[in-house]
Scaffold this active site. Structure first.
Site, PDB file in Angstrom:
ATOM      1  N   ARG A  68       0.795  -1.226   0.000  1.00 15.25           N
ATOM      2  CA  ARG A  68       0.000   0.000   0.000  1.00 15.25           C
ATOM      3  C   ARG A  68       0.827   1.276   0.000  1.00 15.25           C
ATOM      4  NH1 ARG A  68      -3.449  -2.917   4.240  1.00 15.25           N
ATOM      5  NH2 ARG A  68      -1.742  -2.084   5.425  1.00 15.25           N
ATOM      6  N   GLU A 105       3.615  -5.232  16.697  1.00 10.05           N
ATOM      7  CA  GLU A 105       2.710  -5.610  17.777  1.00 10.05           C
ATOM      8  C   GLU A 105       2.770  -7.117  18.017  1.00 10.05           C
ATOM      9  OE1 GLU A 105       0.294  -3.690  14.770  1.00 10.05           O
ATOM     10  OE2 GLU A 105       2.362  -3.173  15.217  1.00 10.05           O
TER      11      GLU A 105
END
Length: 181
Positions: A68, A105
């Site tokens: 992206r 994360e």
């Protein structure tokens, strides 16, 4: 910046609850990429911001860990009449590279940039689609600092403010087109 143009972009960001895991609200830009008018408006807004903020810029650097950021950086660089420098997942760039390991994360990842991607002192804006916890953007900044680039700004379409990723950028200027809590 016109509210109408910003709304045209915002209306093409689709929320997906519980993706990629329960409790996460994913902001999907696929509808934005599919709509040529909205995508052109996005690039117009980013171009207007960069031109107004930085009279001299050498490169747009785009994070290509997934596709992206890579889809936004080259058209923006083209509009500005400058080059695009990819920052990729380790092992995807030929020749000598600089690499950095960083925390996500859910684990660790590595990014790299070609060692000759920029010259010392060249002015760069780093572009990505989204800023969440800031790990990937901080890693890209570190790689460009190692090459002695002058990072003018980190620029994203979407900022997830609750995750406070922009705070990790320390003194590097940051701009987000859309913000979500």
């Amino acid at each position: 910046m016109s509210e109408e143009r910003l709304r045209r972009v915002r209306d093409r960001v689709r929320p997906f609850p519980d993706f990629p895991e329960p409790g996460v609200l994913f902001r999907d830009i696929s509808p934005l990429l599919k709509d040529p008018v909205a995508f052109r408006t996005l690039i117009d807004l980013l171009e207007d911001h960069v031109r107004a903020s930085f009279p001299k810029i050498d490169f747009i650097a785009g994070e290509c860990l997934d596709s992206r950021g890579f889809l936004i950086g080259p058209p923006l660089a083209q509009r500005l009449g400058i080059g695009f420098v990819p920052v990729r997942k380790k092992g995807k760039l030929p020749g000598p590279t600089e690499s950095i390991s960083y925390s996500l994360e859910y684990g660790k990842a590595e990014l790299e940039i070609q060692s000759d991607a920029v010259e010392p002192g060249q002015k760069v804006v780093i572009v990505d689609d989204l800023l969440a916890t800031g790990g990937t953007m901080c890693a890209a900044c570190e790689l460009l600092k190692r090459l002695k680039a002058e990072i003018l700004e980190c620029l994203v379409i979407i900022e997830l403010k609750a995750l406070k990723g922009s705070e990790k950028l320390n003194s590097i200027p940051f701009y987000s087109l859309l913000q979500y809590d």
